[in-house]
Design a protein around this motif. Sequence first.
Motif, PDB file in Angstrom:
ATOM      1  N   ASN A   1       3.135  17.055   4.104  1.00 51.35           N
ATOM      2  CA  ASN A   1       2.869  16.342   2.853  1.00 51.35           C
ATOM      3  C   ASN A   1       3.787  15.132   2.806  1.00 51.35           C
ATOM      4  O   ASN A   1       5.006  15.288   2.792  1.00 51.35           O
ATOM      5  CB  ASN A   1       3.143  17.236   1.641  1.00 51.35           C
ATOM      6  N   ALA A   2       3.191  13.941   2.804  1.00 52.93           N
ATOM      7  CA  ALA A   2       4.017  12.747   2.878  1.00 52.93           C
ATOM      8  C   ALA A   2       3.410  11.608   2.079  1.00 52.93           C
ATOM      9  O   ALA A   2       2.213  11.568   1.831  1.00 52.93           O
ATOM     10  CB  ALA A   2       4.181  12.319   4.336  1.00 52.93           C
ATOM     11  N   ASP A   3       4.286  10.696   1.675  1.00 56.34           N
ATOM     12  CA  ASP A   3       3.899   9.424   1.085  1.00 56.34           C
ATOM     13  C   ASP A   3       4.474   8.334   1.982  1.00 56.34           C
ATOM     14  O   ASP A   3       5.639   8.403   2.371  1.00 56.34           O
ATOM     15  CB  ASP A   3       4.470   9.258  -0.325  1.00 56.34           C
TER      16      ASP A   3
ATOM     17  N   ALA B   1       0.828  -1.206   0.000  1.00 54.33           N
ATOM     18  CA  ALA B   1       0.000   0.000   0.000  1.00 54.33           C
ATOM     19  C   ALA B   1       0.864   1.258   0.000  1.00 54.33           C
ATOM     20  O   ALA B   1       1.952   1.274   0.571  1.00 54.33           O
ATOM     21  CB  ALA B   1      -0.898   0.012   1.223  1.00 54.33           C
ATOM     22  N   THR B   2       0.340   2.291  -0.629  1.00 55.11           N
ATOM     23  CA  THR B   2       0.926   3.624  -0.553  1.00 55.11           C
ATOM     24  C   THR B   2      -0.129   4.544   0.036  1.00 55.11           C
ATOM     25  O   THR B   2      -1.239   4.637  -0.487  1.00 55.11           O
ATOM     26  CB  THR B   2       1.343   4.141  -1.938  1.00 55.11           C
ATOM     27  N   ILE B   3       0.215   5.178   1.127  1.00 50.35           N
ATOM     28  CA  ILE B   3      -0.685   6.110   1.793  1.00 50.35           C
ATOM     29  C   ILE B   3      -0.209   7.516   1.462  1.00 50.35           C
ATOM     30  O   ILE B   3       0.965   7.835   1.617  1.00 50.35           O
ATOM     31  CB  ILE B   3      -0.688   5.870   3.314  1.00 50.35           C
ATOM     32  N   VAL B   4      -1.115   8.341   0.991  1.00 54.53           N
ATOM     33  CA  VAL B   4      -0.783   9.706   0.598  1.00 54.53           C
ATOM     34  C   VAL B   4      -1.453  10.657   1.581  1.00 54.53           C
ATOM     35  O   VAL B   4      -2.665  10.609   1.763  1.00 54.53           O
ATOM     36  CB  VAL B   4      -1.270   9.989  -0.845  1.00 54.53           C
TER      37      VAL B   4
ATOM     38  N   THR C   1       4.203  -5.669   3.134  1.00 47.61           N
ATOM     39  CA  THR C   1       4.270  -6.847   3.993  1.00 47.61           C
ATOM     40  C   THR C   1       4.144  -8.071   3.084  1.00 47.61           C
ATOM     41  O   THR C   1       3.041  -8.563   2.853  1.00 47.61           O
ATOM     42  CB  THR C   1       3.149  -6.841   5.052  1.00 47.61           C
ATOM     43  N   PRO C   2       5.273  -8.547   2.537  1.00 43.85           N
ATOM     44  CA  PRO C   2       5.179  -9.665   1.608  1.00 43.85           C
ATOM     45  C   PRO C   2       4.979 -11.013   2.292  1.00 43.85           C
ATOM     46  O   PRO C   2       4.538 -11.955   1.649  1.00 43.85           O
ATOM     47  CB  PRO C   2       6.522  -9.628   0.884  1.00 43.85           C
ATOM     48  N   ASP C   3       5.295 -11.106   3.567  1.00 43.13           N
ATOM     49  CA  ASP C   3       5.168 -12.396   4.248  1.00 43.13           C
ATOM     50  C   ASP C   3       4.745 -12.176   5.694  1.00 43.13           C
ATOM     51  O   ASP C   3       5.506 -11.665   6.491  1.00 43.13           O
ATOM     52  CB  ASP C   3       6.499 -13.146   4.205  1.00 43.13           C
ATOM     53  N   ASP C   4       3.528 -12.528   6.008  1.00 42.37           N
ATOM     54  CA  ASP C   4       3.026 -12.509   7.383  1.00 42.37           C
ATOM     55  C   ASP C   4       2.078 -13.690   7.503  1.00 42.37           C
ATOM     56  O   ASP C   4       0.994 -13.690   6.938  1.00 42.37           O
ATOM     57  CB  ASP C   4       2.300 -11.199   7.676  1.00 42.37           C
ATOM     58  N   LYS C   5       2.524 -14.717   8.185  1.00 44.50           N
ATOM     59  CA  LYS C   5       1.656 -15.879   8.345  1.00 44.50           C
ATOM     60  C   LYS C   5       1.854 -16.492   9.722  1.00 44.50           C
ATOM     61  O   LYS C   5       2.922 -16.390  10.316  1.00 44.50           O
ATOM     62  CB  LYS C   5       1.879 -16.906   7.253  1.00 44.50           C
ATOM     63  N   PHE C   6       0.788 -17.091  10.209  1.00 42.99           N
ATOM     64  CA  PHE C   6       0.930 -17.848  11.439  1.00 42.99           C
ATOM     65  C   PHE C   6       0.246 -19.189  11.295  1.00 42.99           C
ATOM     66  O   PHE C   6      -0.703 -19.359  10.531  1.00 42.99           O
ATOM     67  CB  PHE C   6       0.459 -17.088  12.684  1.00 42.99           C
TER      68      PHE C   6
ATOM     69  N   ASN D   1       8.337  -0.450   5.999  1.00 43.85           N
ATOM     70  CA  ASN D   1       7.491   0.726   6.167  1.00 43.85           C
ATOM     71  C   ASN D   1       8.363   1.965   5.928  1.00 43.85           C
ATOM     72  O   ASN D   1       9.219   2.289   6.737  1.00 43.85           O
ATOM     73  CB  ASN D   1       6.902   0.739   7.578  1.00 43.85           C
ATOM     74  N   ASN D   2       8.153   2.628   4.804  1.00 44.85           N
ATOM     75  CA  ASN D   2       8.946   3.811   4.451  1.00 44.85           C
ATOM     76  C   ASN D   2       8.066   5.049   4.467  1.00 44.85           C
ATOM     77  O   ASN D   2       6.979   5.039   3.901  1.00 44.85           O
ATOM     78  CB  ASN D   2       9.553   3.662   3.048  1.00 44.85           C
ATOM     79  N   LEU D   3       8.554   6.112   5.089  1.00 44.44           N
ATOM     80  CA  LEU D   3       7.842   7.388   5.122  1.00 44.44           C
ATOM     81  C   LEU D   3       8.707   8.430   4.424  1.00 44.44           C
ATOM     82  O   LEU D   3       9.863   8.636   4.791  1.00 44.44           O
ATOM     83  CB  LEU D   3       7.560   7.814   6.565  1.00 44.44           C
TER      84      LEU D   3
END
Length: 133
Positions: free
Chosen positions: A64-66, A54-57, A71-76, A109-111
């Motif tokens: 002003n941020a992107d 996801a990209t949050i704008v 999360t390519p792998d999250d399993k339990f 997670n990049n801001l």
Amino acid sequence: MPGVVGGAAATVATSQGSGTGKNQFRKCWANFKLDLGPVEVTYIPAVRTWYRNATIVARGTVFNADQTILTPDDKFVTHELRIHSTSNGSKFSWQTGAMYYRNTLITVNNLYNRDLGAQADADRRHHARHDRT
């Protein structure tokens, strides 16, 4: 939409830019019961997977941020085993069991603050011009 937080004006994310995103969620489980007369055995396995890209704008008057969330792998995986007495009119009932839980998670997670990014680019160009002279 501006709001007030602690007496100071703040900006809440607006709907000017909505960004893009993809979430994928899967969950499978079962419940097996085996009645052996005086005792009952229950086994409950479960698997859950989660994928997010996801990209949050966020655009406002102050910030002003992107934000990119991947999360390519999250399993339990869980396994639960219960053995318990059946209620045959007994005054004493009991239960014992075991539980296994394993979770794997990879996330990024990049801001990116667009205001600081633009200023940093301008500063870099300014210093590059002065370094050549």
